[in-house]
Design an enzyme around this catalytic site. Structure first.
Site, PDB file in Angstrom:
ATOM      1  N   GLU A 121      36.495  35.846  44.575  1.00 38.30           N
ATOM      2  CA  GLU A 121      35.971  37.012  43.867  1.00 38.30           C
ATOM      3  C   GLU A 121      34.939  37.713  44.766  1.00 38.30           C
ATOM      4  OE1 GLU A 121      33.740  36.395  40.206  1.00 38.30           O
ATOM      5  OE2 GLU A 121      34.311  38.374  39.496  1.00 38.30           O
ATOM      6  N   GLY A 253      26.169  31.457  42.870  1.00 34.52           N
ATOM      7  CA  GLY A 253      25.665  30.252  42.223  1.00 34.52           C
ATOM      8  C   GLY A 253      26.806  29.341  41.817  1.00 34.52           C
ATOM      9  N   MET A 255      31.396  29.741  40.530  1.00 31.62           N
ATOM     10  CA  MET A 255      32.540  30.645  40.427  1.00 31.62           C
ATOM     11  C   MET A 255      33.605  30.062  39.518  1.00 31.62           C
ATOM     12  SD  MET A 255      33.990  33.445  41.317  1.00 31.62           S
ATOM     13  CE  MET A 255      35.552  33.822  40.528  1.00 31.62           C
ATOM     14  N   GLU A 256      34.065  30.884  38.558  1.00 27.13           N
ATOM     15  CA  GLU A 256      34.880  30.406  37.448  1.00 27.13           C
ATOM     16  C   GLU A 256      36.374  30.275  37.721  1.00 27.13           C
ATOM     17  OE1 GLU A 256      33.469  33.447  37.756  1.00 27.13           O
ATOM     18  OE2 GLU A 256      34.637  35.014  36.772  1.00 27.13           O
ATOM     19  N   HIS A 289      28.321  28.620  31.433  1.00 26.93           N
ATOM     20  CA  HIS A 289      28.647  29.998  31.820  1.00 26.93           C
ATOM     21  C   HIS A 289      30.048  30.058  32.431  1.00 26.93           C
ATOM     22  CE1 HIS A 289      27.548  33.980  33.776  1.00 26.93           C
ATOM     23  NE2 HIS A 289      28.573  33.599  34.521  1.00 26.93           N
ATOM     24  N   GLU A 290      30.287  29.208  33.416  1.00 29.07           N
ATOM     25  CA  GLU A 290      31.588  29.264  34.097  1.00 29.07           C
ATOM     26  C   GLU A 290      32.712  28.857  33.156  1.00 29.07           C
ATOM     27  OE1 GLU A 290      31.429  30.875  36.663  1.00 29.07           O
ATOM     28  OE2 GLU A 290      29.304  30.610  37.128  1.00 29.07           O
ATOM     29  N   HIS A 293      33.866  31.605  30.961  1.00 28.34           N
ATOM     30  CA  HIS A 293      34.797  32.495  31.667  1.00 28.34           C
ATOM     31  C   HIS A 293      36.244  31.996  31.630  1.00 28.34           C
ATOM     32  CE1 HIS A 293      32.202  35.417  33.622  1.00 28.34           C
ATOM     33  NE2 HIS A 293      31.577  34.561  34.397  1.00 28.34           N
TER      34      HIS A 293
HETATM   35  N1  BES Z   1      31.903  35.271  38.654  1.00 27.16           N
HETATM   36  C1  BES Z   1      30.566  34.979  38.971  1.00 27.16           C
HETATM   37  C2  BES Z   1      30.294  34.906  40.442  1.00 27.16           C
HETATM   38  C3  BES Z   1      30.632  36.177  41.185  1.00 27.16           C
HETATM   39  C4  BES Z   1      30.361  37.405  40.630  1.00 27.16           C
HETATM   40  C5  BES Z   1      31.210  36.098  42.423  1.00 27.16           C
HETATM   41  C6  BES Z   1      30.704  38.552  41.314  1.00 27.16           C
HETATM   42  C7  BES Z   1      31.542  37.245  43.108  1.00 27.16           C
HETATM   43  C8  BES Z   1      31.278  38.482  42.547  1.00 27.16           C
HETATM   44  C9  BES Z   1      30.116  33.677  38.309  1.00 27.16           C
HETATM   45  O1  BES Z   1      30.644  33.471  37.048  1.00 27.16           O
HETATM   46  C10 BES Z   1      28.636  33.807  38.100  1.00 27.16           C
HETATM   47  O2  BES Z   1      28.237  34.562  37.269  1.00 27.16           O
HETATM   48  N2  BES Z   1      27.842  33.101  38.888  1.00 27.16           N
HETATM   49  C11 BES Z   1      26.400  33.207  38.833  1.00 27.16           C
HETATM   50  C12 BES Z   1      25.803  31.968  38.309  1.00 27.16           C
HETATM   51  C13 BES Z   1      25.744  32.046  36.834  1.00 27.16           C
HETATM   52  C14 BES Z   1      25.674  30.752  36.164  1.00 27.16           C
HETATM   53  C15 BES Z   1      24.669  32.961  36.331  1.00 27.16           C
HETATM   54  C16 BES Z   1      25.897  33.447  40.218  1.00 27.16           C
HETATM   55  O3  BES Z   1      26.658  33.202  41.139  1.00 27.16           O
HETATM   56  O4  BES Z   1      24.763  33.863  40.374  1.00 27.16           O
HETATM   57 ZN    ZN Z   2      29.847  34.708  35.601  1.00 24.14          ZN
END
Ligand code: BES
Ligand code: ZN
Length: 845
Positions: A121, A253, A255-256, A289-290, A293
Site C-alpha cells: 500500500e 506502523g 499494514m492490514e 485496528h488492522e 480493516h
Molecule cells: N493501511 C495503513 C497503513 C498505510 C496507510 C500504509 C497508507 C500505506 C499508506 C494501516 O492500517 C495503518 O493505519 N497503520 C498505522 C498504524 C495504525 C495502528 C494507526 C500506521 O502505519 O501508522
Molecule cells: Zn489503517
C-alpha cells in the site's frame, strides 16, 4: 505525472498467476506474471515500477510493448479486445526502501540475519509484479514463490500453502481482492497459533531474536478481536487464517494485508512480564485496528484512493470500540481522548490544514495528503460523532448490510452513509459532510447577558487565519437538556439561564464527553461557576477545561498568564486523563523560560508544587494491584518531579539505577525511562553512555530500546551529543525507521539542538535518499516545528525550507510549519513577562 484515466477502465483483470524467484544473496528477483482479464480496448496499460520487463505475450504470442517509467506502466498493444491472457516476464532488484519486496535486518547472538517481507500500500505492488494496481481492480491470485531457501525457514502469505514442488511454494487461490493487500514473508521465523471460536486459525510470527513469550499478548488480542468483529459486523472472517507478522524494518506502523497483517516489532511483540500498561494498550489498539480493516478495507474496499480516509478513520474508531469491548476495565476511550483528540484539535487549528476528505486523482499525491492527525485522528472523531448520532444498533445493522451488499467488491463513502442512513432513518451523510469536506473546527463562545446564554460559532485558529465564514452542524451535547441537540446556525440563544441553573444544580456545560469536534470559550461568569464546582465534574470534563483553555491560550483568546495559576487546582486529581491534560498544559509553560535562567528556576519550583503530593502518594515503585489510573499517571508525575529537580526524586532514581545496574532492562517498564534519563543527565559518564548504546544494539525489546533512546538523547555533554549524531546514519545501530525519535530527542534537548539542526540541514539529501519515499519524511519537518521557539530559529527554518516549498509532498507541511513556529514566537514575545510574573506569584502562594 497525473494519471487521468484509471488503467482499470482499459483492462479488467480476473485472475493472476504470479511466480517469483527471489535471491537474497544477489538482491535480485525474477518473475513471471500471467493475468487473465477483459480488454476493453486494444491499447492497454499495466502498472510496473522498477521492473526490467523482458517479454510480453498475449494469449501466447509476443505483442508490441513499451515500458513507460513516467507513468509507472507498460503500454501494450493487443490485436483484439475481450478475454485476454497476458504473460509478462521480468527481473528486478530488492532494495532497502521498505517498499515492495524488501529485506529486514536483525541479529541473533551477534550473527546478522535477514527476513524478506512486503509493503504494497498504496502503490508498490507494481514493484513486485506487473498488475492493474488500483483498488478497484480486484482479482483472484495464485502465488508461487521460490527463494534461496535454507533448512528451518518458513514462508507465509495471505492464503495457506497447498504444496511445495522443486523448491517452489504454491499458495491457495485468494478471494477476490485488491493488489495492495497481497503480502508474503519468509526466513527463520518462530510462531504461535490458536483458533477462534468460529474456526479461524490465528497466528503470530516473528524472528528468533525474540523470546517466545513475546508473541503471547498479540496472539490473545488478535484472536479475541476477530471474535469480536465477527459478532459486531455479523459477518464471518472470510479466510482460513489470520497471520500477524512482525518485521524488523517497517516504514509504517502496521499494514492490514488480507490474512497476513504486517507490523513493526514494537507494535506487535512485548514482554508480558515487563511492559508498561500504556504500551500494552497501544499494541492492542494497533492489532485491533488492522483486524478491523480485514472487513472494512479488505473485504469491502474503497473504489479509489480519495476514500482512503474512510478506511483509516473507520479502523481508527473501531480499534477503540473493539478493545473497549474485549478489555472493558482498561477504559481505552480515555486513550482516545489523550492521544487522538488532542492531536486533532492541535493540528486542525492551523490555517492551511487539509480537510479529512480531499479529492485526489494522482495516487502519488495520496501519500503527501496523508496527515495522520487529520485522516486518522480527526476522521475517527467524525465517525465517533456519527456513531453517537445513530447509536450502536443502527451502526451494526448498517455495517452488516454494507458488507453484504459490497463484499469482494468496492464501495464509496456515500455507500456507507446511505447504509447507515437506511439503518438509522437519519441523514447522517448531510451532517457529516460539513465536517469532512471543510478544514478546521469551531470555537463556540458562550456568553451570559440579560438572563440568556448566547452561543456563537467561529472557526478557531492558532496563528494567523483567514476566516472563510465556515459553519458546522455541531452536536452540542449540553448537560442542560433545554439546549438544542444540533447547532446549525452561526448564533443561537438559550433563554432563562437562571431558572435552568437552579433547576439543574450544576454548571452549564457544552460538549459533555468531548466527542464533538469543537472547543468552548465560556465567559467569565460561566467559567467561574465551572471552576467553583470543578471537583464535582467528571475526569473528562476536567480534561476538557484544561484542553480548551490551553488551545484558547495558544490561539490568544485567553492568556497563559491567566491560565497558569489555575493549574494547581487540578494537580491532585487521581484521574489519568486529568493529569495528561494538566501536564500537557504545564509543559507549554516551558516555552516561556530561557534555559538556566531565574525564570526557569521559578518554573521548576512551580512543577515541584504541582507534583510533590502525588509523588509522595505514588512513589517510584508500582504497587501490586494499584489502580490503572495510578499506573498510567505515574510517568507524568515522575517526569515533572525530575524536571523540578526534586532532590528526593533524583536520589531515589539514582538508587534504583544502582540497585539494578546489572540488569537495567529488568527495571520496571513503567518507570525505566525516568531512571535512565536521570542517570544520564545527573550522573552521566562516557562509560554509561557506551553501556547504554550497547544495550540498545543488543536488546530486541522495543520498549527498552525507546527508553534508552530517550535517556541518551537527554545528555548535556557536547562530546556525547556529537557521538550520538554520528550514529544517526549508522543503520546497524539506529534503524532508519527509528531515527525520527532520536532526532527529536536531540533537537528538543537545549544542549543538543544546534547539533541536530546542523545535522539535518547538512545531510538533508541523505535523509531524503533514506526515508524520502516514505510518508514519515514530511514529519521530520513537523518535529522541527514542534520544537523551535525563537525568531532566530524561525529565520533559519525559513531560510532552509522555503526553497523546498515546490517539493511535491512538502509544500503544505512547510507552509503550515512556518505558521506554527511564527505563532509560537509571537506568543512568547508578547506574553513571556506576564507568564513568568504569574508563575512567580503562584509559587509564592
Ligand atoms: N493501511 C495503513 C497503513 C498505510 C496507510 C500504509 C497508507 C500505506 C499508506 C494501516 O492500517 C495503518 O493505519 N497503520 C498505522 C498504524 C495504525 C495502528 C494507526 C500506521 O502505519 O501508522
Ligand atoms: Zn489503517
Amino acid at each position: 505525472m497525473a494519471e487521468l484515466t484509471h488503467f482499470y477502465e482499459k483492462f479488467q483483470p480476473a485472475h493472476y498467476n504470479i511466480y517469483l524467484d527471489i535471491n537474497r544473496e544477489t538482491k535480485q528477483f525474477s518473475g513471471k506474471t500471467t493475468i487473465t482479464g477483459d480488454a476493453k480496448t486494444t491499447a492497454i496499460s499495466i502498472h510496473q515500477k522498477f521492473l526490467n520487463i523482458e517479454t510480453v505475450q498475449a494469449d501466447g504470442k509476443d505483442v508490441p510493448f513499451t515500458t513507460d517509467d513516467a507513468n509507472e506502466a507498460i503500454q501494450i498493444t493487443l490485436s483484439k479486445t475481450g478475454e485476454t491472457t497476458l504473460t509478462i516476464t521480468y527481473q528486478a532488484k530488492l532494495t532497502d526502501t521498505m517498499m515492495g519486496i524488501y529485506p529486514s535486518y536483525y541479529e541473533v547472538d551477534g550473527v546478522k540475519k535477514q527476513i524478506i517481507g512486503t509493503q504494497f500500500e498504496t502503490t508498490a505492488a507494481r514493484q513486485a509484479f506487473p498488475s492493474v494496481d488500483e483498488p478497484e481492480a480486484k482479482a483472484t491470485f495464485d502465488l508461487a514463490i521460490k527463494f534461496d531457501e535454507h533448512p528451518g525457514e518458513t514462508i507465509i502469505s495471505n492464503m495457506p500453502e497447498v504444496r511445495t514442488e522443486n523448491g517452489v511454494h504454491y499458495f491457495d487461490t485468494t478471494m477476490r481482492m485488491s493488489t495492495y493487500l497481497i503480502a508474503f514473508g519468509f526466513g527463520e521465523l518462530q510462531s504461535k497459533t490458536t483458533t477462534t471460536k468460529s474456526g479461524v486459525k490465528v497466528g503470530v510470527f516473528a524472528t528468533k531474536a525474540h523470546k517466545a513469550d513475546e508473541l503471547d499478548f498479540a496472539l490473545d488480542i488478535a484472536k479475541r478481536s476477530i471474535e469480536f468483529y465477527e459478532d459486531f459486523y455479523q459477518t464471518k472472517y472470510p479466510l482460513p487464517h489470520s497471520w500477524q507478522l512482525a518485521l524488523p524494518d517497517f516504514s509504517a506502523g502496521a499494514m492490514e494485508n488480507w490474512g497476513l497483517v504486517t507490523y513493526r516489532e514494537a507494535y506487535l511483540l512485548l514482554d508480558p512480564k515487563n511492559t508498561s500498561f500504556e504500551m500494552k494498550q497501544l499494541v492492542a489498539t494497533v492489532i485491533a485496528h488492522e483486524l478491523a480493516h480485514q472487513w472494512f478495507g479488505d473485504l469491502v474496499t474503497m473504489k479509489w484512493w480519495d476514500d482512503l480516509w474512510l478506511n483509516e478513520s473507520f479502523a481508527n474508531m473501531m480499534e477503540y470500540v473493539a478493545v473497549d469491548a474485549i478489555e472493558p476495565d482498561w477504559h481505552v476511550w480515555e486513550m482516545f481522548q489523550t492521544s487522538d483528540v488532542s492531536a486533532a484539535l492541535q493540528r486542525d487549528a492551523t490555517d492551511g490544514v487539509q480537510s479529512v476528505h480531499v479529492d485526489v486523482e494522482d495516487p502519488a499525491e495520496i501519500d503527501s495528503l496523508f496527515d495522520a492527525a487529520i485522516v486518522y485522528a480527526k476522521g475517527a472523531r467524525m465517525l465517533v460523532m456519527a456513531r453517537a448520532l445513530v447509536g450502536d444498533d443502527a451502526l451494526r445493522k448498517g455495517l452488516e448490510n454494507y458488507f453484504a451488499a459490497h463484499k469482494f467488491h468496492n464501495a464509496t463513502g456515500d455507500d456507507l452513509w446511505s447504509a447507515l442512513g437506511e439503518a438509522s432513518g437519519m441523514d447522517v451523510g448531510a451532517i457529516m459532510k460539513t465536517w469532512l469536506d471543510q478544514p478546521g473546527y469551531p470555537v463556540v463562545t458562550a456568553k451570559l447577558a440579560d438572563g440568556q446564554v448566547t452561543l456563537t460559532q467561529n472557526q478557531f485558529f492558532i496563528g494567523d487565519g483567514q476566516d472563510a465564514g465556515r459553519k458546522w452542524s455541531i452536536p452540542l451535547n449540553s448537560n442542560y437538556a433545554e439546549v438544542p441537540e444540533l447547532m446549525t446556525d452561526k448564533t443561537i440563544t438559550v433563554a432563562d439561564y437562571d431558572k435552568l441553573r437552579a433547576a439543574h444544580g450544576t454548571p452549564f456545560l457544552l460538549n459533555v464527553g468531548n466527542n464533538s469536534h469543537f472547543i468552548v470559550q465560556y465567559d467569565q461568569t460561566l467559567m467561574k461557576d465551572i471552576l467553583q464546582n470543578v471537583d464535582q465534574l467528571g475526569a473528562i470534563s476536567q480534561l476538557q477545561i484544561l484542553q480548551d483553555l490551553r488551545l484558547l491560550a495558544d490561539g490568544k483568546k485567553t492568556s497563559y498568564a491567566t491560565f497558569a495559576p489555575l493549574l494547581p487546582r487540578f494537580a491532585n486529581s487521581h484521574g489519568n486523563v486529568v493529569n495528561a491534560a494538566l501536564y500537557r498544559a504545564a509543559n507549554k509553560l516551558k516555552q516561556f523560560v530561557t534555559p538556566k535562567s531565574a525564570e526557569e528556576k521559578q518554573l521548576k519550583a512551580f512543577f515541584n508544587q504541582l507534583s510533590s503530593q502525588q509523588l509522595a502518594r505514588l512513589g517510584w515503585t508500582p504497587k501490586a494491584g494499584e489502580a490503572n489510573d495510578d499506573q498510567l499517571m505515574r510517568p507524568y508525575i515522575l517526569s515533572a518531579a525530575l524536571y523540578a529537580e526534586n532532590a528526593a526524586a533524583i536520589k531515589d532514581a539514582h538508587q534504583l539505577f544502582t540497585d539494578n545496574a546489572d540488569n537495567l532492562g529488568g527495571l520496571s517498564a513503567d518507570i525505566r525511562v525516568f531512571v535512565l534519563r536521570n542517570e544520564v543527565k545527573n550522573f552521566g559518564s562516557a562509560e554509561l553512555f557506551d553501556n547504554l548504546l550497547n544495550a540498545y544494539r543488543q536488546t530486541a525489546d522495543a520498549s527498552y530500546k525507546a527508553d534508552i533512546s530517550a535517556a541518551l538523547t537527554s545528555t548535556t555533554d557536547p562530546q556525547l551529543i556529537a557521538k550520538l549524531v554520528e550514529k544517526f546514519e549508522d543503520a546497524d545501530t539506529i534503524k532508519p525507521q527509528d531515527l525520527r525519535a532520536w532526532f527529536r530527542g536531540v533537537l528538543a534537548n537545549d544542549d543538543g539542538q544546534q547539533a541536530a539542526w546542523d545535522w539535518i540541514r547538512n545531510d538533508w539529501q541523505w535523509l531524503e535518499d533514506t526515508v524520502g519515499g516514505d510518508m514519515e519524511f514530511a514529519t521530520y519537518i513537523t518535529v522541527i516545528a514542534s520544537v523551535f521557539k525563537t525568531s532566530t530559529r524561525l529565520a533559519e527554518f525559513k531560510a532552509f525550507f522555503e526553497p523546498k516549498l515546490p517539493t511535491p509532498g512538502l509544500t503544505r507541511e512547510i507552509k503550515m510549519d512556518i505558521s506554527v513556529i511564527e505563532s509560537r514566537v509571537n506568543l512568547i514575545n508578547e506574553e513571556k513577562d506576564a507568564v513568568n510574573a504569574a508563575i512567580a506569584k503562584a509559587v509564592q502562594k
